[in-house]
Design an enzyme around this catalytic site. Structure first.
Site, PDB file in Angstrom:
ATOM      1  CG  ASP A 151      48.731  27.279  14.037  1.00 45.23           C
ATOM      2  OD1 ASP A 151      47.732  26.659  13.601  1.00 45.23           O
ATOM      3  OD2 ASP A 151      49.868  27.166  13.541  1.00 45.23           O
ATOM      4  CD  GLU A 164      48.117  24.655   8.384  1.00 46.11           C
ATOM      5  OE1 GLU A 164      48.134  24.165   7.246  1.00 46.11           O
ATOM      6  OE2 GLU A 164      48.296  25.884   8.589  1.00 46.11           O
TER       7      GLU A 164
END
Lengths: 382, 382
Positions: A93, A151
């Site tokens: 991400d 994350e």
């Protein structure tokens, strides 16, 4: 518009993107094309599914890998019966896109760089790992490749943490490499972090009759004085020197411009060397701020660099043979601490300047993609 | 419900409330009943019209008064050709009601008190003034009675300030008495007030790499240190001693718990003796905070007590004959400063403990209503 150009209705299954993981004309992976493809397939935290699907599909085409999935985390691993297993992990991400996609390959001051969201944090590292996962069908160490979601947001959502809770066995290993940007240097472990609220109380009064009150903001001056006078330690842990820091990060006091404040809250962040436990860190802060009301608001242990671990030696040798740079401490808290909690020594090693992470103009020198790839390839095949 | 009980439609003129300003059975005004009636006719700032109408109607029934009106401020004055003119003034608005109306007359620890919003701040003082305005048809001094709106809100809305702008001649006088609560003691003049914002700058950095930044909150510790070390002066002005105060009233710094703050703002309030001008007060604060970025946000001059003025002598004598208490300084900024600006010496003198102003359980001892009434009556008739 002809009917063949009509887009599918939005609830139709989306076709899985075919990532360019294979070797280029010269027989080696085209890491620039792969990084660009990974970045251009946007995956802001919470919207990783299309990218996770593409990564999973690419891995499933490699017959030497067992592929597992949990949410938008994809895990692939070899089962070659080697004496050692290592993890290579990275999050897929990014922070939000801000006009910085699609990626652009440009030459700046004679250096070829790929610009755009995710190039540094951390799809360059993901590209290297994905290419190696497909490429290395017989590594000398068994490898678990981990690509995970969420994350860049609240730690409770972190995909690596979720995998550790749901399937701790997927992460079992002797050593782990996290591909966060380190400008292709080894950054070992990370400092821990502890936050406390220091609540300084006084007695409210009208500011026209200040002597009837006790000013909490004035009293908080002593907290700031101690923090200003504090000399943060530099602590050597497993051969790396960690710089600590003890700082007021927020201060807030007072309710109105004609009232003597009866409360002032100073939020203090202590970044502590990984040789200290959270309990030791808390005790230290309480000692520095003795006499004040100190409440811990959150804490996370650091991670020892683990470079003294036998499994790390080969890694360091392989990397230094390519990059020539000495290992350094990692200061920011990263997911290596999650591996540390699982008892797996871990380091950060990836392409891209970490100080450009989250910047709108993040950009990775393409040479770093190649050197990180080469270092990991050597380690896993030598 | 019968038709005679039907309330008038809301856009019909509201009947003007008939206030009990006349003498009671003993021939003197019933100050308790009048205070209760003034309080029970709610007049939170901005909603004073019904009360202003009632006050105006009561004054217009007194043939010895000229009655003037500006918005919800009502002014009544005698024209007896006396050698001296004095103002007796009070605001008719209150802070918001909070379940503390209607008023209740109770005996507490053997003392009769009237409880409820406005009893202290300051409808007790308004009741005394209104009763005297109607009662005294031949005072020895010409009197201008001022009842005004919007005192408890933004100073720009203040009804006394508006009258001073629209009709400065209405406020022309040799001396003024403001009926703010002083527990029936004379409180002379008031301190001035100055507010400054002290902006302390630093350099932002991630708190994991604090040494790359400069902590603005730590640097603001020096501001708090100076304020804590500061010894406020006690300044004698016209025979009264004013206590000053220099205080941080607000502090705010930091943007996130992982960022070294690059800005900390300390709001400082200086309450200064009326012998200092605003410019002198500002210079003093700049001297104390030398080296810091100091920005003045608002300021209001104080008011000298004016007790050395010939017109004040008779007032002080009359009050002391009734109450026996020595004049004291007023610390909070009040509208006496507006009279001071107009060149009219002014004092605060009214029923009610000033420390109960704005409290939900404000309450006035009824004996103070009578003693303030008696003192003013003596002064204006002796």
């Amino acid at each position: 518009m002809t009917s063949s150009e009509t887009p599918p209705p939005s609830d139709a299954p989306r076709p899985v993107v075919d990532l360019p993981v294979g070797p280029g004309p010269d027989g080696t992976p085209d890491l620039v094309a792969l990084t660009a493809a990974l970045c251009d397939l946007r995956s802001v935290s919470g919207e990783e599914t299309a990218l996770a699907d593409a990564v999973e599909a690419a891995l499933r085409r490699a017959p030497h890998l067992e592929v597992l999935r949990d949410g938008d985390a994809v895990v692939a691993r070899t089962h070659l019966g080697r004496g050692e297993r290592v993890v290579v992990a990275g999050h897929i991400d990014t922070v939000p896109v801000n006009g910085n996609l699609p990626t652009r390959l440009v030459v700046e001051d004679g250096v070829e760089v790929l610009r755009g969201r995710g190039t540094v944090d951390m799809k360059g590292g993901v590209a290297v790992a994905l290419a190696l996962a497909v490429e290395l069908d017989a590594p000398v160490r068994d490898v678990t490749w981990v690509f995970y979601d969420h994350e860049e947001v609240d730690s409770a959502l972190n995909g690596l943490g979720r995998v550790a809770r749901h399937h701790p066995d997927w992460l079992a290993a002797d050593f782990a490499v996290l591909g966060e940007p380190t400008a292709a240097g080894i950054e070992g472990g990370c400092n821990g972090t502890l936050r406390v609220g220091v609540r300084v109380r006084g007695t409210a009064a009208h500011s026209a009759r200040a002597w009837m009150g006790r000013n909490a903001v004035h009293a908080a001056g002593e907290v700031l004085r101690r923090l200003e006078a504090y000399s943060p330690a530099q602590v050597e842990v497993d051969g790396l020197v960690y710089r600590e820091g003890l700082n007021a990060v927020l201060v807030s006091g007072g309710v109105a411009t004609n009232v003597i404040p009866d409360l002032c809250v100073v939020t203090v962040n202590y970044r502590f060397a990984p040789s200290r436990s959270v309990a030791e860190a808390e005790a230290h802060v309480r000692e520095v701020l003795a006499g004040f009301d100190v409440v811990v608001t959150d804490a996370a242990a650091g991670a020892r660099p683990g470079l003294d671990h036998p499994a790390a030696a080969g890694f360091v040798d392989a990397v230094l043979a390519v990059t020539g740079g000495a290992p350094a401490p990692k200061y920011g808290w990263t997911d290596v601490a999650r591996f540390s909690e699982l008892g797996v020594p871990a380091v950060n090693f990836g392409p891209g300047d970490p100080s450009l992470a989250h910047h709108d103009d993040e950009r990775v020198p393409t040479a770093q993609l190649r050197s990180v790839h080469e270092a990991l390839r050597r380690w896993l095949t030598a």
